[in-house]
Motif scaffolding. Sequence first.
Motif, PDB file in Angstrom:
ATOM      1  N   PRO A 134      58.658  46.706 -67.465  1.00  0.00           N
ATOM      2  CA  PRO A 134      60.011  47.292 -67.423  1.00  0.00           C
ATOM      3  C   PRO A 134      59.999  48.747 -67.882  1.00  0.00           C
ATOM      4  O   PRO A 134      59.156  49.163 -68.674  1.00  0.00           O
ATOM      5  CB  PRO A 134      60.805  46.413 -68.398  1.00  0.00           C
ATOM      6  CG  PRO A 134      60.010  45.154 -68.544  1.00  0.00           C
ATOM      7  CD  PRO A 134      58.571  45.561 -68.385  1.00  0.00           C
ATOM      8  N   ALA A 135      60.958  49.524 -67.379  1.00  0.00           N
ATOM      9  CA  ALA A 135      61.158  50.875 -67.898  1.00  0.00           C
ATOM     10  C   ALA A 135      61.487  50.791 -69.383  1.00  0.00           C
ATOM     11  O   ALA A 135      61.978  49.754 -69.857  1.00  0.00           O
ATOM     12  CB  ALA A 135      62.296  51.551 -67.136  1.00  0.00           C
ATOM     13  N   PRO A 136      61.218  51.840 -70.160  1.00  0.00           N
ATOM     14  CA  PRO A 136      61.466  51.774 -71.604  1.00  0.00           C
ATOM     15  C   PRO A 136      62.854  51.282 -71.986  1.00  0.00           C
ATOM     16  O   PRO A 136      62.992  50.428 -72.866  1.00  0.00           O
ATOM     17  CB  PRO A 136      61.218  53.210 -72.059  1.00  0.00           C
ATOM     18  CG  PRO A 136      60.173  53.707 -71.107  1.00  0.00           C
ATOM     19  CD  PRO A 136      60.535  53.099 -69.788  1.00  0.00           C
ATOM     20  N   VAL A 137      63.903  51.795 -71.358  1.00  0.00           N
ATOM     21  CA  VAL A 137      65.253  51.343 -71.723  1.00  0.00           C
ATOM     22  C   VAL A 137      65.423  49.860 -71.416  1.00  0.00           C
ATOM     23  O   VAL A 137      66.044  49.110 -72.183  1.00  0.00           O
ATOM     24  CB  VAL A 137      66.341  52.174 -71.009  1.00  0.00           C
ATOM     25  CG1 VAL A 137      66.423  53.573 -71.593  1.00  0.00           C
ATOM     26  CG2 VAL A 137      66.118  52.214 -69.505  1.00  0.00           C
ATOM     27  N   ASP A 138      64.855  49.405 -70.309  1.00  0.00           N
ATOM     28  CA  ASP A 138      64.994  47.993 -69.943  1.00  0.00           C
ATOM     29  C   ASP A 138      64.139  47.101 -70.831  1.00  0.00           C
ATOM     30  O   ASP A 138      64.503  45.951 -71.100  1.00  0.00           O
ATOM     31  CB  ASP A 138      64.615  47.798 -68.474  1.00  0.00           C
ATOM     32  CG  ASP A 138      65.631  48.428 -67.529  1.00  0.00           C
ATOM     33  OD1 ASP A 138      66.802  48.562 -67.921  1.00  0.00           O
ATOM     34  OD2 ASP A 138      65.240  48.800 -66.406  1.00  0.00           O
ATOM     35  N   ASP A 144      62.221  47.472 -83.491  1.00  0.00           N
ATOM     36  CA  ASP A 144      62.120  48.645 -84.358  1.00  0.00           C
ATOM     37  C   ASP A 144      60.983  49.554 -83.900  1.00  0.00           C
ATOM     38  O   ASP A 144      61.153  50.773 -83.777  1.00  0.00           O
ATOM     39  CB  ASP A 144      61.907  48.183 -85.800  1.00  0.00           C
ATOM     40  CG  ASP A 144      61.682  49.339 -86.761  1.00  0.00           C
ATOM     41  OD1 ASP A 144      62.654  50.046 -87.080  1.00  0.00           O
ATOM     42  OD2 ASP A 144      60.520  49.532 -87.184  1.00  0.00           O
ATOM     43  N   ALA A 145      59.821  48.957 -83.640  1.00  0.00           N
ATOM     44  CA  ALA A 145      58.661  49.752 -83.222  1.00  0.00           C
ATOM     45  C   ALA A 145      58.895  50.391 -81.850  1.00  0.00           C
ATOM     46  O   ALA A 145      58.528  51.554 -81.622  1.00  0.00           O
ATOM     47  CB  ALA A 145      57.410  48.878 -83.195  1.00  0.00           C
ATOM     48  N   PHE A 199      59.795  55.106 -78.429  1.00  0.00           N
ATOM     49  CA  PHE A 199      60.434  55.680 -77.247  1.00  0.00           C
ATOM     50  C   PHE A 199      61.290  56.898 -77.604  1.00  0.00           C
ATOM     51  O   PHE A 199      61.352  57.865 -76.839  1.00  0.00           O
ATOM     52  CB  PHE A 199      61.288  54.624 -76.543  1.00  0.00           C
ATOM     53  CG  PHE A 199      60.487  53.539 -75.876  1.00  0.00           C
ATOM     54  CD1 PHE A 199      59.295  53.819 -75.230  1.00  0.00           C
ATOM     55  CD2 PHE A 199      60.930  52.217 -75.899  1.00  0.00           C
ATOM     56  CE1 PHE A 199      58.550  52.817 -74.607  1.00  0.00           C
ATOM     57  CE2 PHE A 199      60.203  51.211 -75.283  1.00  0.00           C
ATOM     58  CZ  PHE A 199      59.009  51.511 -74.638  1.00  0.00           C
ATOM     59  N   VAL A 200      61.945  56.863 -78.756  1.00  0.00           N
ATOM     60  CA  VAL A 200      62.749  58.021 -79.173  1.00  0.00           C
ATOM     61  C   VAL A 200      61.854  59.222 -79.454  1.00  0.00           C
ATOM     62  O   VAL A 200      62.187  60.365 -79.121  1.00  0.00           O
ATOM     63  CB  VAL A 200      63.605  57.669 -80.406  1.00  0.00           C
ATOM     64  CG1 VAL A 200      64.235  58.915 -81.006  1.00  0.00           C
ATOM     65  CG2 VAL A 200      64.691  56.658 -80.017  1.00  0.00           C
TER      66      VAL A 200
END
Length: 368
Positions: free
Chosen positions: A209-213, A239-240, A245-246
Amino acid sequence: MTSSALTQLLAVLGAPKSAGRLSLADWDLLVRVARVASLEGRLHALIEEAGTLPEVPPAPRRHLHAARVLADRQHAMVRWEVARIHEALAPEAIPMMLLKGAAYVMAGLPCAPGRQFSDVDILVPQARIEQAEQHLFVQGWVCEGYDAYDQRYYRQWMHELPPLTHIQRKSVLDVHHTILPPTARLHPDPDLLWQAALPLDDYPGVYIPAPVDMVLHSATHLFHDGELENGLRDLADLDALLRYFVAEDPGFWERLTARAFEMDLARPLFYALRYGREFLQTPVPDSAFAALARARPSAPLRGLMDGLFRRGLIPHHWSCDGVGSGAARWLLYVRSHYLRMPLHLLLPHLVRKAVKDQRKGKRERPEP
C-alpha cells in the motif's frame, strides 16, 4: 491504573536508551509483560539500535535475544512464503498486495525489525479471488476446519476467504479482497488502494500500500478488531510508521487526513492518533486533529471509548489489569462485530458462535 511494568515498557518503546537504567527486578516483570504483548523482539531491536543493549542485565538480555532470533526466523519464512505465493499467482498475472507485517518486512520499514507475527495477509482484486484461491490450492494452500456456516460467513459477509493453511509448511495465509467487510458501516474503496499501490522490487505483480493507505489500514485493523491481545504492538507499529513517513514527507499529515475522508476511514485514524499520542507520545500535530474534527466522536462517546481502549490496548497481563479490564475487552469484542455486521446478521451469528464455543469446550473437557 497503569502498572509500573507497563509504564516502563512504554518508556523503553519511546526512549530505548532508558533501558539501561532499569534494575534486574524491573526487567523480571517487564520481560513477562513484553512477551504477552508480542513486543520482546521489538524491544531487542530498539535497544540494540540505541546502543544500550550491553547495559541490559544478562538474564533479560537472553530473553530479548531469543525473541529477536524467533522474529528474524519468522521474517525469513515470510520472505519465502511471499516468493511461493508469487509463484502461484504470477502465471495468471493475478496481482497481490501485501498487508500489515508482510508489507513491513518486504518493504524494509523501520517497524519491521524484531516484529513478531504468525501469518501472511494479502489483498487481491475481488474479481480474481476465486481464481487466486484455485491456484493457491494447487500449490498446497487449503481451507480446513471450517464448517458450511463458517464458509458462508467468510465468503458471503466478510472481506476475506477463510484462512488458508499450507498442507506441508502449516503456514497461514489470509486472502482479502478489501480491508473491511461489505456489511461494515465504513466502506473503503479497494480500487483506490490499487490505484495508489507501490510495486515491490523484484516481484512483478506484487505491491504494497501507499504510505497513507498503509497507516489507514493499520489503524482500521487495530480499531475494528475486537481481539486486542497484540493491540500495543500494533499501536507501536503505527507510531513507527508515522514517525518514518512524516520524516520522509513534510506534507504527510495533510495527505493522510485528506485520504482518511476519501477512504471513509477518518474515525479509526482519529483513534489511532489519539491513543498513539497518549500511549507512545506519537508526535501528532494539533493540525491533524483539527483536520479530523468532523470524524471526532461526541464527548460522551469519546469518554466511553477512552475507558475501553485504555484498558483494551494494554498487554493482557495480570500486572496491567485493573478494574473493568475484562469487561472492557468483552465490550470491544462485541463492538468489533457490531461495526462489521448489521444487527439482523450479528445477533444470530453471536448466538451460533457462543453455542459452538460451548460445545467445543465440552468436547475438550477431560473426563472426571
